[in-house]
Design a protein around this motif. Structure first.
Motif, PDB file in Angstrom:
ATOM      1  N   LEU A 153       0.750  -1.359   0.055  1.00 24.50           N
ATOM      2  CA  LEU A 153       0.066  -0.172  -0.198  1.00 24.50           C
ATOM      3  C   LEU A 153       0.814   1.212  -0.072  1.00 24.50           C
ATOM      4  CD1 LEU A 153      -2.763   1.213   0.097  1.00 24.50           C
ATOM      5  CD2 LEU A 153      -2.622   1.224   2.653  1.00 24.50           C
ATOM      6  N   LEU A 154       1.957   1.347   0.749  1.00 22.22           N
ATOM      7  CA  LEU A 154       2.855   2.370   0.930  1.00 22.22           C
ATOM      8  C   LEU A 154       3.543   2.597  -0.397  1.00 22.22           C
ATOM      9  CD1 LEU A 154       5.247   3.560   3.676  1.00 22.22           C
ATOM     10  CD2 LEU A 154       6.001   3.316   1.366  1.00 22.22           C
ATOM     11  N   ARG A 155       3.977   1.339  -0.965  1.00 22.89           N
ATOM     12  CA  ARG A 155       4.673   1.690  -2.304  1.00 22.89           C
ATOM     13  C   ARG A 155       3.660   2.100  -3.508  1.00 22.89           C
ATOM     14  NH1 ARG A 155       7.556  -4.031  -1.053  1.00 22.89           N
ATOM     15  NH2 ARG A 155       8.956  -3.177   0.494  1.00 22.89           N
ATOM     16  N   ASP A 156       2.488   1.710  -3.465  1.00 18.72           N
ATOM     17  CA  ASP A 156       1.505   1.952  -4.398  1.00 18.72           C
ATOM     18  C   ASP A 156       0.924   3.421  -4.070  1.00 18.72           C
ATOM     19  OD1 ASP A 156      -0.590   0.815  -6.794  1.00 18.72           O
ATOM     20  OD2 ASP A 156      -1.957   2.132  -4.886  1.00 18.72           O
ATOM     21  N   GLN A 157       0.875   4.064  -3.329  1.00 15.33           N
ATOM     22  CA  GLN A 157       0.298   5.312  -2.851  1.00 15.33           C
ATOM     23  C   GLN A 157       1.353   6.291  -2.774  1.00 15.33           C
ATOM     24  OE1 GLN A 157      -3.358   5.689  -2.187  1.00 15.33           O
ATOM     25  NE2 GLN A 157      -2.944   3.761  -3.232  1.00 15.33           N
ATOM     26  N   LEU A 158       2.563   6.073  -2.363  1.00 15.39           N
ATOM     27  CA  LEU A 158       3.409   7.169  -2.061  1.00 15.39           C
ATOM     28  C   LEU A 158       4.818   7.242  -2.982  1.00 15.39           C
ATOM     29  CD1 LEU A 158       3.641   7.314   1.942  1.00 15.39           C
ATOM     30  CD2 LEU A 158       2.129   8.496   0.420  1.00 15.39           C
ATOM     31  N   TYR A 159       5.053   6.091  -3.593  1.00 10.30           N
ATOM     32  CA  TYR A 159       6.275   6.076  -4.617  1.00 10.30           C
ATOM     33  C   TYR A 159       5.887   7.143  -5.748  1.00 10.30           C
ATOM     34  CZ  TYR A 159       9.363   2.380  -2.819  1.00 10.30           C
ATOM     35  OH  TYR A 159      10.032   1.764  -2.263  1.00 10.30           O
ATOM     36  N   ASP A 160       7.073   7.535  -6.229  1.00 11.88           N
ATOM     37  CA  ASP A 160       6.995   8.811  -7.264  1.00 11.88           C
ATOM     38  C   ASP A 160       6.989   9.971  -6.666  1.00 11.88           C
ATOM     39  OD1 ASP A 160       7.671   6.764  -9.303  1.00 11.88           O
ATOM     40  OD2 ASP A 160       5.420   6.454  -9.758  1.00 11.88           O
ATOM     41  N   ALA A 161       5.654  10.306  -6.221  1.00 12.23           N
ATOM     42  CA  ALA A 161       5.547  11.673  -5.921  1.00 12.23           C
ATOM     43  C   ALA A 161       6.148  11.913  -4.201  1.00 12.23           C
ATOM     44  CB  ALA A 161       3.835  12.096  -5.837  1.00 12.23           C
ATOM     45  N   HIS A 162       5.849  11.403  -3.604  1.00 13.93           N
ATOM     46  CA  HIS A 162       6.255  11.378  -2.313  1.00 13.93           C
ATOM     47  C   HIS A 162       7.621  10.649  -1.697  1.00 13.93           C
ATOM     48  CE1 HIS A 162       2.615  13.616  -1.887  1.00 13.93           C
ATOM     49  NE2 HIS A 162       2.188  12.758  -2.363  1.00 13.93           N
ATOM     50  N   ALA A 163       7.872   9.516  -2.096  1.00 21.21           N
ATOM     51  CA  ALA A 163       9.036   8.628  -1.619  1.00 21.21           C
ATOM     52  C   ALA A 163       9.578   7.761  -2.798  1.00 21.21           C
ATOM     53  CB  ALA A 163       8.364   7.783  -0.488  1.00 21.21           C
ATOM     54  N   ALA A 164      10.889   7.309  -2.654  1.00 18.12           N
ATOM     55  CA  ALA A 164      11.410   6.568  -3.659  1.00 18.12           C
ATOM     56  C   ALA A 164      12.064   5.095  -2.962  1.00 18.12           C
ATOM     57  CB  ALA A 164      12.518   7.321  -4.322  1.00 18.12           C
ATOM     58  N   TRP A 165      11.821   5.028  -1.691  1.00 16.56           N
ATOM     59  CA  TRP A 165      12.482   3.746  -1.327  1.00 16.56           C
ATOM     60  C   TRP A 165      11.687   3.390   0.220  1.00 16.56           C
ATOM     61  CZ3 TRP A 165      14.197   4.271   3.981  1.00 16.56           C
ATOM     62  CH2 TRP A 165      14.402   5.880   4.506  1.00 16.56           C
ATOM     63  N   ASP A 166      11.913   2.135   0.832  1.00 21.76           N
ATOM     64  CA  ASP A 166      11.311   2.014   1.967  1.00 21.76           C
ATOM     65  C   ASP A 166      12.073   0.880   2.761  1.00 21.76           C
ATOM     66  OD1 ASP A 166       9.644  -0.639   1.736  1.00 21.76           O
ATOM     67  OD2 ASP A 166       9.412   0.180  -0.004  1.00 21.76           O
ATOM     68  N   ILE A 167      12.243   0.541   3.817  1.00 24.50           N
ATOM     69  CA  ILE A 167      12.754  -0.559   4.650  1.00 24.50           C
ATOM     70  C   ILE A 167      11.456  -1.277   5.389  1.00 24.50           C
ATOM     71  CG2 ILE A 167      13.928  -1.380   6.503  1.00 24.50           C
ATOM     72  CD1 ILE A 167      15.736  -0.485   4.477  1.00 24.50           C
ATOM     73  N   SER A 168      11.426  -2.702   4.910  1.00 25.45           N
ATOM     74  CA  SER A 168      10.472  -3.523   5.662  1.00 25.45           C
ATOM     75  C   SER A 168      11.187  -4.097   6.910  1.00 25.45           C
ATOM     76  CB  SER A 168       9.913  -4.755   4.549  1.00 25.45           C
ATOM     77  OG  SER A 168       9.599  -4.331   3.477  1.00 25.45           O
ATOM     78  N   PHE A 169      10.483  -3.792   7.947  1.00 27.17           N
ATOM     79  CA  PHE A 169      11.248  -4.318   9.137  1.00 27.17           C
ATOM     80  C   PHE A 169      10.416  -5.506  10.316  1.00 27.17           C
ATOM     81  CE2 PHE A 169       8.216  -0.589  10.157  1.00 27.17           C
ATOM     82  CZ  PHE A 169       7.652  -0.897  11.155  1.00 27.17           C
ATOM     83  N   ALA A 170       9.173  -5.924   9.880  1.00 27.45           N
ATOM     84  CA  ALA A 170       8.181  -6.566  10.618  1.00 27.45           C
ATOM     85  C   ALA A 170       7.075  -7.285  10.110  1.00 27.45           C
ATOM     86  CB  ALA A 170       8.255  -6.005  12.038  1.00 27.45           C
ATOM     87  N   SER A 171       6.784  -8.483  10.565  1.00 29.32           N
ATOM     88  CA  SER A 171       5.391  -9.027  10.130  1.00 29.32           C
ATOM     89  C   SER A 171       4.514  -9.074  11.568  1.00 29.32           C
ATOM     90  CB  SER A 171       5.799 -10.468   9.685  1.00 29.32           C
ATOM     91  OG  SER A 171       4.367 -10.949   9.111  1.00 29.32           O
ATOM     92  N   ASN A 172       3.397  -9.716  11.211  1.00 32.82           N
ATOM     93  CA  ASN A 172       2.518  -9.832  12.571  1.00 32.82           C
ATOM     94  C   ASN A 172       1.463 -11.059  12.245  1.00 32.82           C
ATOM     95  OD1 ASN A 172       1.172  -9.275  15.009  1.00 32.82           O
ATOM     96  ND2 ASN A 172       1.466  -7.094  14.543  1.00 32.82           N
ATOM     97  N   ALA A 173       0.511 -10.948  12.933  1.00 34.50           N
ATOM     98  CA  ALA A 173      -0.610 -12.144  12.675  1.00 34.50           C
ATOM     99  C   ALA A 173      -1.862 -11.577  13.217  1.00 34.50           C
ATOM    100  CB  ALA A 173      -0.356 -13.524  13.471  1.00 34.50           C
TER     101      ALA A 173
END
Length: 306
Positions: A90-110
Motif C-alpha cells: 500500500l505504501l509503495r502504491d500510494q507514495l512512490y514517485d510523488a512522495h518517496a523512492a524507497w522503504d525498509i520492511s522491518f516486521a510481520s505480524n498475525a
C-alpha cells in the motif's frame, strides 16, 4: 508532481506576513512520525523513548489506519518526516514517485481475536470452541473490526473471514460476519470498546492484544497472514476500498520511509535505521522479525549502514 513540503508552504506564508520561520523546522532535534495505529504503543511507550535516549532526537507520533495515513500525505493534510505502514504494498502504491523512492520492511505480524474474558464470547473462546461458530452466533455489533476503507487491519479481517469460509466450508459466513461486525473508524481505538465493555471482541494484530493485556485467540496460519508459505492461499481473496484500491491478501509486512518533503530528513533516516534494527524490541512487543529488515528502492546508505 511532488507535493510541496511543509517548509515551503510555511516559508511562503511567512514571506507574506513578515514572520520568520528560521530554526523552527528541520533542526533534527525531533522527528515526526505518521504511523499505522497498531504501532502506537510500540512507538510511544518503547521505541520512541529508546531512540531519544540513544540519539538525543525526540519522536512525535500520530497514528491512524494506514489507508488514512496515505490519504493524509497525498492530500497535503499531514507533513511528517517518516511514514510507517502496516501494508508494504500500500505504501509503495500510494507514495512512490510523488512522495518517496524507497522503504525498509522491518516486521510481520498475525491477526486473530482479542476478547474480554468475562463475556459470552470470551468464555466460549477460552473453552476452545471454534471461533467461527462463536462469532457467527454472537449478537450484531458484538465483534469489532477496523474500517476496511481506512485500515489494512480492516480489510485483512474481511480477507480472513473469506478464507475461513472456504477453509471450513461455511456457506455465507464471510458476508454475514462482515455485515454484523461493528466498524471502528479509528484503529487506535479498536480495543477501547472491548476494554470498556461496549464490545466483547475485536479482530486485531497479535501485538495489539498484548499492548492492552487482553487474551488473544489466534487464527490458523492459513488465514492469519503471518506465514509466507501461504502467500498463494492468502492471494485468493481481495477487498476494494471506497477509493478503488484493491488490496489482495498477502503476508503482513510493515515498512517505513522518509518522505522527500521531510523537514528533518536526517533525523527521519536515523529513525528508520533504528526501527529496522530494533528486532529484539519488536519481538518483545509481539511482532515477528525473522527475515527482516529488507530494503526496497534506492535506500540511502545512512539507513542501511553500508
Amino acid at each position: 508532481m511532488q507535493s510541496r513540503s511543509r517548509r515551503s508552504v510555511l516559508t511562503a506564508v511567512a514571506a507574506g506576513s513578515g514572520l520568520g520561520v528560521a530554526g523552527c523546522l528541520g533542526d533534527n532535534n525531533s522527528v515526526s512520525v505518521l504511523a499505522a495505529g497498531s504501532l502506537a504503543v510500540l512507538i510511544d511507550d518503547h521505541l520512541g523513548e529508546q531512540f531519544e535516549s540513544e540519539t538525543g532526537i525526540s519522536c512525535r507520533g500520530e497514528y491512524y489506519g494506514t489507508n488514512a495515513v496515505m490519504r493524509m500525505v497525498r492530500d497535503d493534510r499531514k507533513y511528517p518526516d517518516v511514514v510507517v505502514s502496516a501494508d508494504a504494498e500500500l505504501l509503495r502504491d500510494q507514495l512512490y514517485d510523488a512522495h518517496a523512492a524507497w522503504d525498509i520492511s522491518f516486521a510481520s505480524n498475525a491477526i486473530g481475536i482479542a476478547y474480554a474474558p468475562n463475556t459470552r464470547i470470551g468464555e466460549r473462546l477460552k473453552g476452545d470452541e471454534p471461533w467461527y461458530e462463536v462469532v457467527r452466533e454472537a449478537e450484531p455489533g458484538t465483534l469489532a473490526i477496523s474500517d476496511p476503507d481506512l485500515d489494512p487491519l480492516g480489510y485483512r479481517a474481511i480477507h480472513a473471514f473469506r478464507l475461513a469460509e472456504r477453509e471450513h466450508g461455511l456457506d455465507g459466513f464471510a458476508k454475514a460476519i462482515t455485515e454484523a461486525a461493528y466498524r471502528e473508524p479509528e484503529e487506535p481505538q479498536l480495543l477501547a470498546g472491548v476494554e470498556t465493555g461496549n464490545r466483547a471482541a475485536a479482530v486485531v494484530y497479535r501485538n495489539m492484544a498484548a499492548d492492552h493485556e487482553l487474551p488473544f485467540h489466534s487464527f490458523p496460519e492459513v488465514y492469519d497472514f503471518s506465514n509466507p508459505e501461504y502467500t498463494d492461499r492468502y492471494a485468493e481473496v481481495s477487498y476494494t476500498t471506497d477509493e478503488g484500491y484493491t488490496a489482495t491478501g498477502g503476508p503482513i509486512v510493515y515498512n517505513a520511509t522518509v518522505l522527500e518533503s521531510a523537514d528533518s530528513p536526517d533525523a527521519g533516516r536515523k529513525f528508520v535505521r533504528f526501527l529496522a534494527n530494533a528486532g529484539d524490541l519488536l519481538r518483545e512487543n509481539g511482532f515477528e522479525t525473522e527475515q527482516f529488515p529488507r530494503s526496497h528502492g534506492d535506500v540511502p546508505a545512512e539507513v542501511t549502514g553500508r
